[in-house]
Write a protein that holds these residues in place. Structure first.
Motif, PDB file in Angstrom:
ATOM      1  N   PHE A  61       0.851  -1.188   0.000  1.00  0.00           N
ATOM      2  CA  PHE A  61       0.000   0.000   0.000  1.00  0.00           C
ATOM      3  C   PHE A  61       0.887   1.239   0.000  1.00  0.00           C
ATOM      4  O   PHE A  61       1.835   1.331   0.786  1.00  0.00           O
ATOM      5  CB  PHE A  61      -0.906   0.031   1.231  1.00  0.00           C
ATOM      6  CG  PHE A  61      -1.977  -1.032   1.228  1.00  0.00           C
ATOM      7  CD1 PHE A  61      -3.206  -0.779   0.625  1.00  0.00           C
ATOM      8  CD2 PHE A  61      -1.755  -2.259   1.822  1.00  0.00           C
ATOM      9  CE1 PHE A  61      -4.192  -1.753   0.621  1.00  0.00           C
ATOM     10  CE2 PHE A  61      -2.726  -3.237   1.822  1.00  0.00           C
ATOM     11  CZ  PHE A  61      -3.958  -2.980   1.216  1.00  0.00           C
ATOM     12  N   GLU A  62       0.561   2.186  -0.864  1.00  0.00           N
ATOM     13  CA  GLU A  62       1.273   3.461  -0.892  1.00  0.00           C
ATOM     14  C   GLU A  62       0.801   4.333   0.277  1.00  0.00           C
ATOM     15  O   GLU A  62      -0.268   4.127   0.845  1.00  0.00           O
ATOM     16  CB  GLU A  62       0.973   4.186  -2.213  1.00  0.00           C
ATOM     17  CG  GLU A  62       1.376   3.411  -3.462  1.00  0.00           C
ATOM     18  CD  GLU A  62       2.823   3.621  -3.832  1.00  0.00           C
ATOM     19  OE1 GLU A  62       3.412   4.616  -3.352  1.00  0.00           O
ATOM     20  OE2 GLU A  62       3.354   2.800  -4.596  1.00  0.00           O
ATOM     21  N   GLN A  63       1.624   5.317   0.615  1.00  0.00           N
ATOM     22  CA  GLN A  63       1.194   6.327   1.580  1.00  0.00           C
ATOM     23  C   GLN A  63      -0.048   7.048   1.038  1.00  0.00           C
ATOM     24  O   GLN A  63      -0.197   7.210  -0.169  1.00  0.00           O
ATOM     25  CB  GLN A  63       2.317   7.332   1.829  1.00  0.00           C
ATOM     26  CG  GLN A  63       2.039   8.305   2.965  1.00  0.00           C
ATOM     27  CD  GLN A  63       3.195   9.268   3.173  1.00  0.00           C
ATOM     28  OE1 GLN A  63       3.940   9.561   2.234  1.00  0.00           O
ATOM     29  NE2 GLN A  63       3.359   9.774   4.384  1.00  0.00           N
ATOM     30  N   TRP A  64      -0.946   7.422   1.919  1.00  0.00           N
ATOM     31  CA  TRP A  64      -2.219   8.068   1.622  1.00  0.00           C
ATOM     32  C   TRP A  64      -3.231   7.118   0.973  1.00  0.00           C
ATOM     33  O   TRP A  64      -4.145   7.550   0.274  1.00  0.00           O
ATOM     34  CB  TRP A  64      -2.029   9.308   0.723  1.00  0.00           C
ATOM     35  CG  TRP A  64      -0.901  10.194   1.130  1.00  0.00           C
ATOM     36  CD1 TRP A  64       0.154  10.570   0.370  1.00  0.00           C
ATOM     37  CD2 TRP A  64      -0.710  10.807   2.405  1.00  0.00           C
ATOM     38  NE1 TRP A  64       1.014  11.385   1.065  1.00  0.00           N
ATOM     39  CE2 TRP A  64       0.503  11.548   2.338  1.00  0.00           C
ATOM     40  CE3 TRP A  64      -1.420  10.801   3.601  1.00  0.00           C
ATOM     41  CZ2 TRP A  64       1.006  12.281   3.412  1.00  0.00           C
ATOM     42  CZ3 TRP A  64      -0.908  11.535   4.676  1.00  0.00           C
ATOM     43  CH2 TRP A  64       0.281  12.258   4.573  1.00  0.00           C
ATOM     44  N   SER A  65      -3.063   5.825   1.221  1.00  0.00           N
ATOM     45  CA  SER A  65      -4.056   4.854   0.732  1.00  0.00           C
ATOM     46  C   SER A  65      -5.317   4.918   1.585  1.00  0.00           C
ATOM     47  O   SER A  65      -5.306   5.369   2.738  1.00  0.00           O
ATOM     48  CB  SER A  65      -3.474   3.440   0.778  1.00  0.00           C
ATOM     49  OG  SER A  65      -2.433   3.281  -0.153  1.00  0.00           O
ATOM     50  N   ASP A  66      -6.408   4.436   1.025  1.00  0.00           N
ATOM     51  CA  ASP A  66      -7.671   4.332   1.752  1.00  0.00           C
ATOM     52  C   ASP A  66      -7.501   3.313   2.879  1.00  0.00           C
ATOM     53  O   ASP A  66      -7.096   2.173   2.631  1.00  0.00           O
ATOM     54  CB  ASP A  66      -8.767   3.869   0.787  1.00  0.00           C
ATOM     55  CG  ASP A  66     -10.161   3.901   1.407  1.00  0.00           C
ATOM     56  OD1 ASP A  66     -10.272   3.863   2.653  1.00  0.00           O
ATOM     57  OD2 ASP A  66     -11.142   3.953   0.639  1.00  0.00           O
ATOM     58  N   PRO A  67      -7.784   3.676   4.127  1.00  0.00           N
ATOM     59  CA  PRO A  67      -7.568   2.745   5.253  1.00  0.00           C
ATOM     60  C   PRO A  67      -8.678   1.715   5.440  1.00  0.00           C
ATOM     61  O   PRO A  67      -8.784   1.117   6.502  1.00  0.00           O
ATOM     62  CB  PRO A  67      -7.501   3.700   6.449  1.00  0.00           C
ATOM     63  CG  PRO A  67      -8.403   4.827   6.076  1.00  0.00           C
ATOM     64  CD  PRO A  67      -8.215   5.013   4.593  1.00  0.00           C
ATOM     65  N   LYS A  68      -9.466   1.485   4.402  1.00  0.00           N
ATOM     66  CA  LYS A  68     -10.579   0.531   4.511  1.00  0.00           C
ATOM     67  C   LYS A  68     -10.057  -0.893   4.667  1.00  0.00           C
ATOM     68  O   LYS A  68      -8.904  -1.204   4.328  1.00  0.00           O
ATOM     69  CB  LYS A  68     -11.468   0.608   3.281  1.00  0.00           C
ATOM     70  CG  LYS A  68     -10.807   0.073   2.018  1.00  0.00           C
ATOM     71  CD  LYS A  68     -11.744   0.112   0.824  1.00  0.00           C
ATOM     72  CE  LYS A  68     -11.067  -0.479  -0.427  1.00  0.00           C
ATOM     73  NZ  LYS A  68     -11.971  -0.464  -1.591  1.00  0.00           N
ATOM     74  N   TRP A  69     -10.917  -1.776   5.147  1.00  0.00           N
ATOM     75  CA  TRP A  69     -10.563  -3.185   5.316  1.00  0.00           C
ATOM     76  C   TRP A  69     -10.671  -3.929   3.988  1.00  0.00           C
ATOM     77  O   TRP A  69     -11.612  -3.720   3.215  1.00  0.00           O
ATOM     78  CB  TRP A  69     -11.466  -3.841   6.357  1.00  0.00           C
ATOM     79  CG  TRP A  69     -11.122  -3.421   7.743  1.00  0.00           C
ATOM     80  CD1 TRP A  69     -11.745  -2.478   8.499  1.00  0.00           C
ATOM     81  CD2 TRP A  69     -10.028  -3.915   8.530  1.00  0.00           C
ATOM     82  NE1 TRP A  69     -11.120  -2.337   9.721  1.00  0.00           N
ATOM     83  CE2 TRP A  69     -10.060  -3.208   9.762  1.00  0.00           C
ATOM     84  CE3 TRP A  69      -9.039  -4.865   8.327  1.00  0.00           C
ATOM     85  CZ2 TRP A  69      -9.140  -3.439  10.779  1.00  0.00           C
ATOM     86  CZ3 TRP A  69      -8.122  -5.088   9.328  1.00  0.00           C
ATOM     87  CH2 TRP A  69      -8.166  -4.390  10.535  1.00  0.00           C
ATOM     88  N   ASN A  70      -9.704  -4.799   3.741  1.00  0.00           N
ATOM     89  CA  ASN A  70      -9.673  -5.650   2.548  1.00  0.00           C
ATOM     90  C   ASN A  70      -9.656  -7.105   2.996  1.00  0.00           C
ATOM     91  O   ASN A  70      -9.091  -7.437   4.038  1.00  0.00           O
ATOM     92  CB  ASN A  70      -8.420  -5.368   1.719  1.00  0.00           C
ATOM     93  CG  ASN A  70      -8.305  -3.914   1.308  1.00  0.00           C
ATOM     94  OD1 ASN A  70      -8.807  -3.511   0.286  1.00  0.00           O
ATOM     95  ND2 ASN A  70      -7.641  -3.104   2.143  1.00  0.00           N
ATOM     96  N   GLN A  71     -10.243  -7.977   2.185  1.00  0.00           N
ATOM     97  CA  GLN A  71     -10.263  -9.410   2.514  1.00  0.00           C
ATOM     98  C   GLN A  71      -9.584 -10.212   1.405  1.00  0.00           C
ATOM     99  O   GLN A  71      -9.809  -9.956   0.218  1.00  0.00           O
ATOM    100  CB  GLN A  71     -11.688  -9.912   2.703  1.00  0.00           C
ATOM    101  CG  GLN A  71     -11.758 -11.366   3.163  1.00  0.00           C
ATOM    102  CD  GLN A  71     -13.179 -11.878   3.298  1.00  0.00           C
ATOM    103  OE1 GLN A  71     -14.071 -11.461   2.558  1.00  0.00           O
ATOM    104  NE2 GLN A  71     -13.414 -12.786   4.231  1.00  0.00           N
TER     105      GLN A  71
END
Length: 274
Positions: A216-226
């Motif tokens: 993940f790059e900096q400033w990525s969306d902090p949402k949960w991924n599965q």
């Protein structure tokens, strides 16, 4: 008077004693097998095994019959994933379907690091925190957090200890479902890695799931991924499952800015998902 009273008492005694004799001489009307099977199917399954099958030989035979448990599976929606793989023991198949569960211990960090073996603990080490953003599963309130050095942890699942005997695993080879949830911070880049092995009795790999690391790059969306994976047609011999995951931040910031992990899951799936 005394003789008459004695005679009446004797008659009364004969009348009372004759009750059981008359009762035992009544014809017996056994419950038809079809009716018993229907009753058993509508009883809690534990009662059928622990109580009903101990009543008499006929009830035991019905409680142990393959047809009873095959019909119960059909009615409760436990359908075969592969019709060519028919269980040798429908009762075992039924109970394994009914008791399907997550075989990982403490997957949501509710009890700190209990149940996990720490493989790598670099940087400021593993930490448990509350979730930064809501998880899709509202029951999940905590997660494991990695640091600026690599952090990895694992669990080894003994299938025999969890109720999945060698005969069932070798003959039926149920699907084995793996899933994991991971999330970055918005302000720091990070990476995530998962590695899962199906092992034989000597703990040697039979099949491996080890996808490329996710960055993940900096400033990525902090949402949960599965991430999910289904082991299928892996052959005989599987006795253990080793689950490993972890990661770190990619900017070497002191503290806990690495990947967040929670609600990891390993399930044995004898029946088709509905």
């Amino acid at each position: 008077m005394g003789a008459t009273q004695s005679s009446d008492m004797a008659a009364s005694s004969r009348s009372l004693s004759s009750g059981p004799i008359m009762s035992s001489s009544l014809p017996k009307f056994p419950i038809p097998i079809e009716v018993l099977e229907e009753i058993f199917i509508n009883l809690p399954p534990d009662q059928v095994v622990q109580i009903c099958r101990l009543v008499c030989r006929q009830w035991k035979d019905i409680a142990d019959s393959q047809s009873l448990w095959r019909d119960r599976c059909r009615r409760e929606g436990y359908h075969l994933r592969d019709v060519s793989k028919v269980p040798k023991d429908w009762r075992l198949f039924y109970f394994l379907c009914r008791k399907r569960r997550n075989l990982l211990k403490n997957p949501r960090a509710e009890d700190k690091m209990r149940g996990w073996q720490i493989l790598e603990n670099s940087g400021d080490r593993w930490k448990v925190e509350g979730v930064m953003v809501p998880h899709p599963n509202e029951m999940v309130k905590k997660n494991f957090v990695t640091s600026y050095g690599m952090c990895r942890k694992s669990q080894l699942i003994d299938l025999e200890m969890e109720g999945y005997n060698a005969s069932f695993m070798d003959h039926f080879q149920p699907d084995i479902k793996i899933s994991d949830w991971y999330a970055p911070r918005w302000d720091c880049g990070c990476q995530f890695k998962i590695h899962v092995e199906l092992l034989n009795q000597k703990k040697k790999p039979i099949q491996i799931f080890s996808p490329e690391e996710i960055y993940f790059e900096q400033w990525s969306d902090p949402k949960w991924n599965q991430i999910t994976h289904m082991f299928q047609n892996y052959g005989p011999g599987v006795r253990y499952i080793r689950f490993i995951h972890g990661g770190k931040d990619t900017q070497f910031w002191a503290g806990w800015y690495g990947i967040r992990l929670t609600d990891s899951c390993v399930e044995i799936c004898p029946a088709m998902d509905t």
